[in-house]
Scaffold this motif. Structure first.
Motif, PDB file in Angstrom:
ATOM      1  N   ARG A  70       7.147   6.565  -6.346  1.00 50.49           N
ATOM      2  CA  ARG A  70       6.100   5.967  -5.529  1.00 50.49           C
ATOM      3  C   ARG A  70       5.745   6.885  -4.357  1.00 50.49           C
ATOM      4  O   ARG A  70       6.608   7.613  -3.866  1.00 50.49           O
ATOM      5  CB  ARG A  70       6.532   4.597  -4.983  1.00 50.49           C
ATOM      6  N   ASN A  96      -1.011   7.252   0.819  1.00 46.95           N
ATOM      7  CA  ASN A  96      -1.113   7.002  -0.618  1.00 46.95           C
ATOM      8  C   ASN A  96      -2.324   7.705  -1.228  1.00 46.95           C
ATOM      9  O   ASN A  96      -2.787   7.342  -2.301  1.00 46.95           O
ATOM     10  CB  ASN A  96      -1.199   5.502  -0.914  1.00 46.95           C
ATOM     11  N   GLU A 200       5.960  -5.518  -9.963  1.00 47.60           N
ATOM     12  CA  GLU A 200       5.242  -6.559  -9.216  1.00 47.60           C
ATOM     13  C   GLU A 200       6.152  -7.235  -8.193  1.00 47.60           C
ATOM     14  O   GLU A 200       5.716  -7.579  -7.090  1.00 47.60           O
ATOM     15  CB  GLU A 200       4.680  -7.607 -10.185  1.00 47.60           C
ATOM     16  N   GLU A 203       6.669  -4.848  -5.222  1.00 42.70           N
ATOM     17  CA  GLU A 203       5.462  -4.793  -4.384  1.00 42.70           C
ATOM     18  C   GLU A 203       5.296  -6.054  -3.552  1.00 42.70           C
ATOM     19  O   GLU A 203       4.889  -5.991  -2.378  1.00 42.70           O
ATOM     20  CB  GLU A 203       4.246  -4.549  -5.285  1.00 42.70           C
ATOM     21  N   SER A 204       5.650  -7.199  -4.119  1.00 43.91           N
ATOM     22  CA  SER A 204       5.554  -8.460  -3.379  1.00 43.91           C
ATOM     23  C   SER A 204       6.561  -8.508  -2.231  1.00 43.91           C
ATOM     24  O   SER A 204       6.215  -8.889  -1.105  1.00 43.91           O
ATOM     25  CB  SER A 204       5.780  -9.624  -4.342  1.00 43.91           C
ATOM     26  N   LEU A 208       3.667  -4.136  -0.693  1.00 47.35           N
ATOM     27  CA  LEU A 208       3.097  -2.890  -1.180  1.00 47.35           C
ATOM     28  C   LEU A 208       2.047  -3.159  -2.248  1.00 47.35           C
ATOM     29  O   LEU A 208       2.069  -4.186  -2.924  1.00 47.35           O
ATOM     30  CB  LEU A 208       4.202  -2.007  -1.788  1.00 47.35           C
ATOM     31  N   GLU A 209       1.152  -2.207  -2.401  1.00 49.37           N
ATOM     32  CA  GLU A 209       0.218  -2.200  -3.521  1.00 49.37           C
ATOM     33  C   GLU A 209       0.798  -1.316  -4.621  1.00 49.37           C
ATOM     34  O   GLU A 209       1.714  -0.514  -4.374  1.00 49.37           O
ATOM     35  CB  GLU A 209      -1.146  -1.672  -3.066  1.00 49.37           C
ATOM     36  N   PRO A 210       0.294  -1.427  -5.865  1.00 46.32           N
ATOM     37  CA  PRO A 210       0.794  -0.570  -6.946  1.00 46.32           C
ATOM     38  C   PRO A 210       0.754   0.910  -6.564  1.00 46.32           C
ATOM     39  O   PRO A 210      -0.243   1.404  -6.039  1.00 46.32           O
ATOM     40  CB  PRO A 210      -0.175  -0.870  -8.099  1.00 46.32           C
ATOM     41  N   GLU A 212       2.448   2.333  -4.200  1.00 42.82           N
ATOM     42  CA  GLU A 212       2.943   2.533  -2.839  1.00 42.82           C
ATOM     43  C   GLU A 212       4.450   2.281  -2.770  1.00 42.82           C
ATOM     44  O   GLU A 212       4.985   1.457  -3.514  1.00 42.82           O
ATOM     45  CB  GLU A 212       2.234   1.589  -1.861  1.00 42.82           C
ATOM     46  N   THR A 234      12.277   2.326  -2.524  1.00 42.68           N
ATOM     47  CA  THR A 234      11.628   1.648  -3.642  1.00 42.68           C
ATOM     48  C   THR A 234      11.162   2.669  -4.673  1.00 42.68           C
ATOM     49  O   THR A 234      10.465   3.633  -4.343  1.00 42.68           O
ATOM     50  CB  THR A 234      10.419   0.838  -3.163  1.00 42.68           C
ATOM     51  N   GLN A 236       9.545   2.971  -8.904  1.00 46.23           N
ATOM     52  CA  GLN A 236       8.498   2.267  -9.632  1.00 46.23           C
ATOM     53  C   GLN A 236       8.974   0.908 -10.149  1.00 46.23           C
ATOM     54  O   GLN A 236       8.324  -0.110  -9.913  1.00 46.23           O
ATOM     55  CB  GLN A 236       8.003   3.124 -10.804  1.00 46.23           C
TER      56      GLN A 236
END
Length: 436
Positions: A70, A96, A200, A203-204, A208-210, A212, A234, A236
C-alpha cells in the motif's frame, strides 16, 4: 551456470546486496550474489515500509512493477498505557499519487523481486549457499587483501572485491577485522506477526481508501519495563505487527519475545484493529542499534560493508538506507575496476560517501540517545503513563474549573519524578520519537 571467478562477490541478497548487484551488473562487472536462504527475503523481516525516493535511486519508477502493498498516507505515533493512547499523526492524501512517498512492503515478496532485477541485469544469484570464510591473497610481506569467499561446500569463488551485506550478525565483517564482536546492548530483537484480514476490513478500521496504507508506531505499554517499541503496518490483505527492544534487556529481565507480542495484541486498542485476523507468519530478527560510536570500518583491502552489517539504521529507516549503501558501494567498486586498484586507498571513497550522506547526519544526531536510554530505561514508560494519566484527567467531565483541573494535572505530572529528570526525559524523548 556459475563460475569460480567474478569481478565482485556480494554476500547477502537483501536490499543492500541486491541493490549493489544491480548497479554492478549495469556497469558490466561480473557479479555473484550469494544468499544463504532458500530465496531472498526468506530469512529477513522488517515492519515494514520502504521510502520511494532512495529506492528510486537504484531502480527509477520501481513502483510500477515491484510487489508493493500500500502507498502510506497516514503516519501516527501512539503513547500507550493499559487502556488508552495519546495519539499524534498526519494523513496526506497527496502521498497516494505518483511518485508517492513510501510503501508498505513484505520482504519475502519484495526481496525476490529485487534480486531478480539483479539477475536480469546480468548478476548470477546463488541461493541456499552459505559463505563460511573470506579468502585472502598476500599483497606484500605483511599485507593481505580479500580475494574471494569460501562456501560451506568447500568451493572457493575468487573475486577482485567482496561486498559484505550479510545482515546484523556480520560474522564475516568481524572476521575481516572491520568491527568488534557486536554486543547484545547494540542489538534490537524484534518479533513480528503477519495477520491476514480482507482489504475492505483493513480500510474500514484504519479509515483508508483502496490502495492507501497506514503506519503506526507505539511507545510505552507494548514493552514497558524495557527500552523498545511496537508498530503496525497495513498491507494489502494483511497487517504486520512488530514489537521489540534491546536484546540485553530482554535477556537480563527474562522477557519472552512471544510474551511481548501476545501482550501487545491483547491491548484493547490493538485487539480492535486485529479482531478476526488469521495468523499467516511469525518471525524474530535482530537489528543493529549500535549508534554512531559503534559503526564499523566500512572498507578494507578488497572488501566493503553495507546495510545492516554496516549498522546503517536510523529510526524506522533501514531498507531504503541499505539500498543506498549498496548503490554507493557499487559505484566505488566500478571506480576501483576502472583504476584496476581494489586497495583501501581507492575503496575508502565509499566511507567518505557514507559519512557525507544525509542519513549519517541523522545517525550522528542520535549518538548520545542510546547512552541516555540505557541509563534511564524507564524514560518512555514514565512519560507515556504520565501523558495518558493527564489526558484522562483533562477529558474527564467533573465539577472543577478548567484552571483547577490544569493545576492538578501539572502538580501530578511534576510529582511523578524530579523536575530535572522530567525535563531530560522530555528532551530525549521528543528527539527520539521524531524518528517515528
Amino acid at each position: 551456470m556459475g563460475n569460480d571467478r567474478y569481478d565482485a562477490v556480494v554476500v547477502g541478497a537483501g536490499p543492500a546486496g541486491s541493490a549493489a548487484a544491480i548497479s554492478l551488473a549495469q556497469n558490466n562487472l561480473s557479479v555473484a550474489l550469494i544468499e544463504r536462504g532458500e530465496k531472498p527475503g526468506s530469512k529477513n523481516m522488517f515492519g515494514g515500509s520502504l521510502s520511494r525516493k532512495p529506492a528510486a535511486e537504484v531502480i527509477p519508477e520501481f513502483w510500477k512493477e515491484a510487489p508493493l502493498e500500500r502507498a502510506i498516507v497516514t503516519e501516527e505515533l501512539w503513547l500507550m498505557d493499559k487502556t488508552s493512547a495519546v495519539k499524534t499523526g498526519f494523513t496526506g492524501l497527496e502521498f497516494n499519487k505518483s511518485p508517492y512517498n513510501k510503501f508498505s512492503v513484505i520482504r519475502n515478496r519484495f526481496d525476490p523481486w529485487l534480486a531478480d532485477q539483479a539477475v536480469k541485469a546480468g548478476a548470477y544469484l546463488m541461493t541456499s549457499t552459505l559463505v563460511e570464510d573470506l579468502v585472502y591473497e598476500k599483497t606484500g610481506l605483511l599485507n593481505k587483501k580479500v580475494s574471494g569467499v569460501e562456501l560451506d561446500s568447500g568451493e572457493i569463488i575468487h573475486a577482485d572485491v567482496v561486498l559484505l551485506a550479510e545482515g546484523a550478525s556480520a560474522a564475516l565483517t568481524q572476521e575481516a577485522g572491520l568491527r568488534d564482536e557486536i554486543k547484545p546492548s547494540s542489538l534490537f530483537l524484534y518479533v513480528k506477526e503477519e495477520l491476514g484480514l480482507p482489504a475492505e476490513t483493513i480500510e474500514s478500521r484504519f479509515n483508508l481508501e483502496p490502495g492507501e496504507g497506514a503506519n503506526i508506531g507505539m511507545l510505552g505499554y507494548p514493552v514497558s519495563g524495557i527500552i523498545g517499541k511496537g508498530g503496525i503496518w497495513t498491507n494489502q490483505e494483511s497487517i504486520s505487527i512488530i514489537v521489540g527492544g534491546y536484546l540485553n534487556q530482554i535477556t537480563n529481565k527474562g522477557v519472552s519475545p512471544y510474551q511481548l507480542l501476545s501482550r501487545f495484541k491483547e491491548h484493547p486498542l490493538i485487539n480492535r484493529l486485529i479482531e478476526g485476523a488469521e495468523s499467516i507468519a511469525y518471525k524474530a530478527h535482530t537489528i543493529p542499534k549500535g549508534g554512531y560510536k559503534n559503526l564499523p570500518q566500512l572498507y578494507g583491502d578488497g572488501v566493503l560493508v553495507a546495510g545492516d552489517a554496516a549498522m546503517m539504521i536510523t529510526g524506522r529507516r533501514g531498507a531504503d538506507l541499505a539500498m543506498l549503501t549498496g548503490l554507493y558501494a557499487a559505484e566505488i567498486i566500478a571506480q576501483a575496476r576502472a583504476a584496476q586498484d581494489y586497495s583501501s586507498k581507492i575503496l575508502k571513497g565509499y566511507e567518505k560517501r557514507i559519512k557525507n550522506s544525509f542519513f549519517m547526519e541523522n545517525i550522528k544526531d542520535r549518538k548520545n540517545r542510546k547512552k541516555y536510554y540505557q541509563n534511564h530505561s524507564d524514560a518512555d514508560f514514565l512519560l507515556t503513563k504520565a501523558t495518558n494519566d493527564a489526558a484522562y484527567r483533562f477529558f474527564k467531565v467533573g465539577l472543577q474549573s478548567k484552571n483547577d483541573k490544569m493545576k492538578k494535572i501539572k502538580k501530578d505530572f511534576f510529582n511523578m519524578q524530579s523536575t530535572d529528570k522530567i525535563v531530560s526525559d522530555l528532551y530525549h524523548g521528543l528527539r527520539n520519537w521524531g524518528d517515528f
